[in-house]
Design a protein around this motif. Structure first.
Motif, PDB file in Angstrom:
ATOM      1  N   TYR A 272       0.839  -1.207   0.000  1.00 23.08           N
ATOM      2  CA  TYR A 272       0.000   0.000   0.000  1.00 23.08           C
ATOM      3  C   TYR A 272       0.873   1.257   0.000  1.00 23.08           C
ATOM      4  O   TYR A 272       0.578   2.237  -0.701  1.00 23.08           O
ATOM      5  CB  TYR A 272      -0.909   0.026   1.229  1.00 23.08           C
ATOM      6  CG  TYR A 272      -2.230  -0.687   1.067  1.00 23.08           C
ATOM      7  CD1 TYR A 272      -3.065  -0.453  -0.033  1.00 23.08           C
ATOM      8  CD2 TYR A 272      -2.669  -1.580   2.043  1.00 23.08           C
ATOM      9  CE1 TYR A 272      -4.271  -1.097  -0.162  1.00 23.08           C
ATOM     10  CE2 TYR A 272      -3.895  -2.238   1.918  1.00 23.08           C
ATOM     11  CZ  TYR A 272      -4.691  -2.000   0.815  1.00 23.08           C
ATOM     12  OH  TYR A 272      -5.900  -2.635   0.677  1.00 23.08           O
ATOM     13  N   VAL A 273       1.930   1.233   0.806  1.00 26.98           N
ATOM     14  CA  VAL A 273       2.839   2.387   0.856  1.00 26.98           C
ATOM     15  C   VAL A 273       3.491   2.600  -0.507  1.00 26.98           C
ATOM     16  O   VAL A 273       3.616   3.738  -0.983  1.00 26.98           O
ATOM     17  CB  VAL A 273       3.908   2.183   1.949  1.00 26.98           C
ATOM     18  CG1 VAL A 273       4.971   3.279   1.872  1.00 26.98           C
ATOM     19  CG2 VAL A 273       3.270   2.183   3.333  1.00 26.98           C
ATOM     20  N   LEU A 274       3.920   1.508  -1.158  1.00 26.30           N
ATOM     21  CA  LEU A 274       4.504   1.617  -2.492  1.00 26.30           C
ATOM     22  C   LEU A 274       3.501   2.210  -3.471  1.00 26.30           C
ATOM     23  O   LEU A 274       3.838   3.102  -4.275  1.00 26.30           O
ATOM     24  CB  LEU A 274       4.961   0.238  -2.975  1.00 26.30           C
ATOM     25  CG  LEU A 274       5.466   0.152  -4.428  1.00 26.30           C
ATOM     26  CD1 LEU A 274       6.662   1.079  -4.639  1.00 26.30           C
ATOM     27  CD2 LEU A 274       5.808  -1.295  -4.787  1.00 26.30           C
ATOM     28  N   ALA A 275       2.274   1.729  -3.415  1.00 31.49           N
ATOM     29  CA  ALA A 275       1.228   2.269  -4.298  1.00 31.49           C
ATOM     30  C   ALA A 275       0.994   3.743  -4.010  1.00 31.49           C
ATOM     31  O   ALA A 275       0.765   4.539  -4.934  1.00 31.49           O
ATOM     32  CB  ALA A 275      -0.065   1.478  -4.116  1.00 31.49           C
ATOM     33  N   LEU A 276       1.055   4.135  -2.749  1.00 33.20           N
ATOM     34  CA  LEU A 276       0.869   5.538  -2.386  1.00 33.20           C
ATOM     35  C   LEU A 276       1.978   6.397  -2.983  1.00 33.20           C
ATOM     36  O   LEU A 276       1.715   7.483  -3.521  1.00 33.20           O
ATOM     37  CB  LEU A 276       0.847   5.685  -0.868  1.00 33.20           C
ATOM     38  CG  LEU A 276       0.760   7.120  -0.324  1.00 33.20           C
ATOM     39  CD1 LEU A 276      -0.510   7.811  -0.809  1.00 33.20           C
ATOM     40  CD2 LEU A 276       0.814   7.110   1.202  1.00 33.20           C
ATOM     41  N   VAL A 277       3.216   5.923  -2.910  1.00 37.26           N
ATOM     42  CA  VAL A 277       4.333   6.676  -3.484  1.00 37.26           C
ATOM     43  C   VAL A 277       4.149   6.836  -4.989  1.00 37.26           C
ATOM     44  O   VAL A 277       4.344   7.927  -5.549  1.00 37.26           O
ATOM     45  CB  VAL A 277       5.669   5.960  -3.182  1.00 37.26           C
ATOM     46  CG1 VAL A 277       6.825   6.615  -3.941  1.00 37.26           C
ATOM     47  CG2 VAL A 277       5.955   5.985  -1.677  1.00 37.26           C
ATOM     48  N   LEU A 278       3.743   5.768  -5.660  1.00 42.05           N
ATOM     49  CA  LEU A 278       3.518   5.843  -7.103  1.00 42.05           C
ATOM     50  C   LEU A 278       2.377   6.813  -7.431  1.00 42.05           C
ATOM     51  O   LEU A 278       2.467   7.562  -8.412  1.00 42.05           O
ATOM     52  CB  LEU A 278       3.187   4.450  -7.643  1.00 42.05           C
ATOM     53  CG  LEU A 278       4.333   3.431  -7.646  1.00 42.05           C
ATOM     54  CD1 LEU A 278       3.817   2.039  -7.974  1.00 42.05           C
ATOM     55  CD2 LEU A 278       5.421   3.840  -8.630  1.00 42.05           C
ATOM     56  N   SER A 279       1.338   6.816  -6.608  1.00 50.53           N
ATOM     57  CA  SER A 279       0.223   7.721  -6.863  1.00 50.53           C
ATOM     58  C   SER A 279       0.619   9.175  -6.626  1.00 50.53           C
ATOM     59  O   SER A 279       0.106  10.076  -7.293  1.00 50.53           O
ATOM     60  CB  SER A 279      -0.976   7.347  -5.990  1.00 50.53           C
ATOM     61  OG  SER A 279      -0.697   7.561  -4.617  1.00 50.53           O
ATOM     62  N   VAL A 280       1.526   9.400  -5.683  1.00 50.48           N
ATOM     63  CA  VAL A 280       2.031  10.758  -5.458  1.00 50.48           C
ATOM     64  C   VAL A 280       2.790  11.241  -6.689  1.00 50.48           C
ATOM     65  O   VAL A 280       2.640  12.397  -7.122  1.00 50.48           O
ATOM     66  CB  VAL A 280       2.927  10.805  -4.211  1.00 50.48           C
ATOM     67  CG1 VAL A 280       3.666  12.144  -4.126  1.00 50.48           C
ATOM     68  CG2 VAL A 280       2.100  10.593  -2.955  1.00 50.48           C
ATOM     69  N   VAL A 281       3.607  10.375  -7.259  1.00 50.80           N
ATOM     70  CA  VAL A 281       4.335  10.719  -8.483  1.00 50.80           C
ATOM     71  C   VAL A 281       3.349  11.032  -9.601  1.00 50.80           C
ATOM     72  O   VAL A 281       3.512  12.017 -10.337  1.00 50.80           O
ATOM     73  CB  VAL A 281       5.278   9.568  -8.896  1.00 50.80           C
ATOM     74  CG1 VAL A 281       5.906   9.857 -10.262  1.00 50.80           C
ATOM     75  CG2 VAL A 281       6.354   9.358  -7.847  1.00 50.80           C
ATOM     76  N   ASP A 282       2.317  10.224  -9.722  1.00 45.70           N
ATOM     77  CA  ASP A 282       1.294  10.443 -10.753  1.00 45.70           C
ATOM     78  C   ASP A 282       0.628  11.796 -10.576  1.00 45.70           C
ATOM     79  O   ASP A 282       0.463  12.557 -11.540  1.00 45.70           O
ATOM     80  CB  ASP A 282       0.263   9.311 -10.670  1.00 45.70           C
ATOM     81  CG  ASP A 282      -0.838   9.449 -11.706  1.00 45.70           C
ATOM     82  OD1 ASP A 282      -0.586  10.046 -12.774  1.00 45.70           O
ATOM     83  OD2 ASP A 282      -1.947   8.952 -11.449  1.00 45.70           O
ATOM     84  N   PHE A 283       0.249  12.107  -9.355  1.00 43.00           N
ATOM     85  CA  PHE A 283      -0.468  13.355  -9.096  1.00 43.00           C
ATOM     86  C   PHE A 283       0.451  14.568  -9.240  1.00 43.00           C
ATOM     87  O   PHE A 283       0.065  15.592  -9.821  1.00 43.00           O
ATOM     88  CB  PHE A 283      -1.075  13.328  -7.693  1.00 43.00           C
ATOM     89  CG  PHE A 283      -2.029  14.451  -7.419  1.00 43.00           C
ATOM     90  CD1 PHE A 283      -3.331  14.398  -7.890  1.00 43.00           C
ATOM     91  CD2 PHE A 283      -1.627  15.562  -6.698  1.00 43.00           C
ATOM     92  CE1 PHE A 283      -4.223  15.429  -7.647  1.00 43.00           C
ATOM     93  CE2 PHE A 283      -2.508  16.600  -6.447  1.00 43.00           C
ATOM     94  CZ  PHE A 283      -3.808  16.536  -6.924  1.00 43.00           C
ATOM     95  N   ALA A 284       1.658  14.464  -8.715  1.00 38.77           N
ATOM     96  CA  ALA A 284       2.567  15.618  -8.707  1.00 38.77           C
ATOM     97  C   ALA A 284       3.050  15.980 -10.102  1.00 38.77           C
ATOM     98  O   ALA A 284       3.332  17.152 -10.379  1.00 38.77           O
ATOM     99  CB  ALA A 284       3.760  15.337  -7.806  1.00 38.77           C
ATOM    100  N   THR A 285       3.157  14.989 -10.974  1.00 44.87           N
ATOM    101  CA  THR A 285       3.666  15.248 -12.324  1.00 44.87           C
ATOM    102  C   THR A 285       2.550  15.466 -13.338  1.00 44.87           C
ATOM    103  O   THR A 285       2.823  15.625 -14.529  1.00 44.87           O
ATOM    104  CB  THR A 285       4.546  14.071 -12.800  1.00 44.87           C
ATOM    105  OG1 THR A 285       3.775  12.864 -12.785  1.00 44.87           O
ATOM    106  CG2 THR A 285       5.760  13.899 -11.895  1.00 44.87           C
ATOM    107  N   ALA A 286       1.303  15.471 -12.865  1.00 46.02           N
ATOM    108  CA  ALA A 286       0.182  15.667 -13.790  1.00 46.02           C
ATOM    109  C   ALA A 286       0.244  17.064 -14.381  1.00 46.02           C
ATOM    110  O   ALA A 286       0.523  18.047 -13.698  1.00 46.02           O
ATOM    111  CB  ALA A 286      -1.142  15.461 -13.063  1.00 46.02           C
TER     112      ALA A 286
END
Length: 324
Positions: free
Chosen positions: A22-36
């Motif tokens: 879950y933590v790994l998925a959260l980090v990936l989602s942060v990258v997705d959101f921040a680079t949008a």
């Protein structure tokens, strides 16, 4: 029946593994959101105009045929990976719950630790279904962040060794009442989160600078967020109602009365009234502004208060969650 310590240990392993993923998925989602990328263009197609908005990638539009020759950005790759990793984490989350039940030969909702695991699983499952129906992949971070926090609290504060339940919970009603309530709570938690993001998106229209504007610029449209919140609440509220009715029937069998205004019963009823008010306002007056979204946010606040403040601080007939 004695507890199977081996299965209980495997349940803890599944929980720890699921939490890490879950933590790994959260980090990936942060990258997705921040680079949008922030976009202000609106699609010409009327069908897609409602969903293509600031920060919404056209690659997320249901039914759109993606250009096979295009190269996905880092953020999109991270976002898609986050969804895939979340599915794995959810599977481990559910595994931890099932093994906990098998280890104790009972329904695995006997204490607040197990309740937290079930609530997180229900919320994530609701999210994965919603993300297949609507172009809202950018919301992954807002779903996983509270899930990770709740699982951390569950492990640090709520954890109880696998054991038989207290006599008050030795009833088939636990599999009916508590399961329905926690499932509905997971669905409504996601719905209220979407309403909170709707508030942020609308507020940012009048303030184009600051952190809220930065967040809103990467969210789906306010209209889409409002629609997702409303349609999800329509599903969660009837389940929540059925759960409360089942709880009243169980209370009559266990304590000789259907309703006693126990602290948890009272706060649950307040949350029910707020969710009912939200749906009533939308259905009768057609409100689609911040007033209805604030009602949904208030309902979420009440639900969180019921889970934490009531269980940790207040003593009542429901104080058998392993914390007192």
């Amino acid at each position: 029946m004695p507890v199977d310590t081996t299965l209980a240990q495997y349940s803890d392993y599944a929980f720890a593994s699921g939490f890490a993923i879950y933590v790994l998925a959260l980090v990936l989602s942060v990258v997705d959101f921040a680079t949008a990328s922030v976009r202000n263009t609106v699609a010409a197609d009327p069908r897609t105009r409602a969903v293509v908005t600031v920060g919404a990638s056209t690659q997320d539009i249901p039914g759109r045929i993606e250009d096979r020759g295009s190269t996905r950005s880092l953020g999109e790759r991270a976002g898609r990976a986050a969804i895939a990793v979340t599915i794995v984490a959810l599977a481990l989350n559910v595994t931890a719950i099932v093994l906990r039940g098998l280890a104790t030969d009972r329904w695995p909702l006997g204490n607040l630790y197990e309740y937290a695991l079930f609530l997180c699983a229900a919320t994530v499952a609701c999210w994965l279904i919603a993300v297949r129906q609507y172009p809202i992949r950018k919301l992954t971070v807002f779903v996983l962040a509270p899930v990770v926090v709740l699982l951390f609290i569950a492990a640090a504060v709520m954890y109880n060794d696998a054991a038989p339940v207290v006599p008050a919970l030795r009833s088939y009603w636990i599999a009916i009442h508590v399961t329905i309530i926690v499932t509905a709570s997971g669905i409504l938690t996601f719905a209220s989160t979407a309403s909170l993001l709707h508030v942020i998106a609308v507020k940012a229209r009048h303030n184009t600078r600051g952190p809220l504007a930065w967040i809103a610029g990467r969210l789906p449209s306010a209209e889409l967020l409002d629609r997702v919140a409303y349609r999800t609440t329509i599903i969660g509220f009837p389940l929540y109602t059925i759960g409360i009715i089942c709880g009243a029937i169980w209370a009559e069998a266990a304590w000789g009365r259907f309703w006693g205004w126990d602290p948890k019963e009272t706060v649950s009823f307040i949350a029910w009234v707020l969710y009912a008010a939200y749906l009533h306002a939308r259905a009768t007056n057609g409100w689609k502004d911040l007033r209805t979204s604030w009602i949904n946010v208030a309902a979420l606040t009440t639900t969180l208060f019921n889970m934490f403040a009531v269980n940790f601080v207040v003593s009542g007939l429901h104080s058998y969650a392993g914390l007192n």
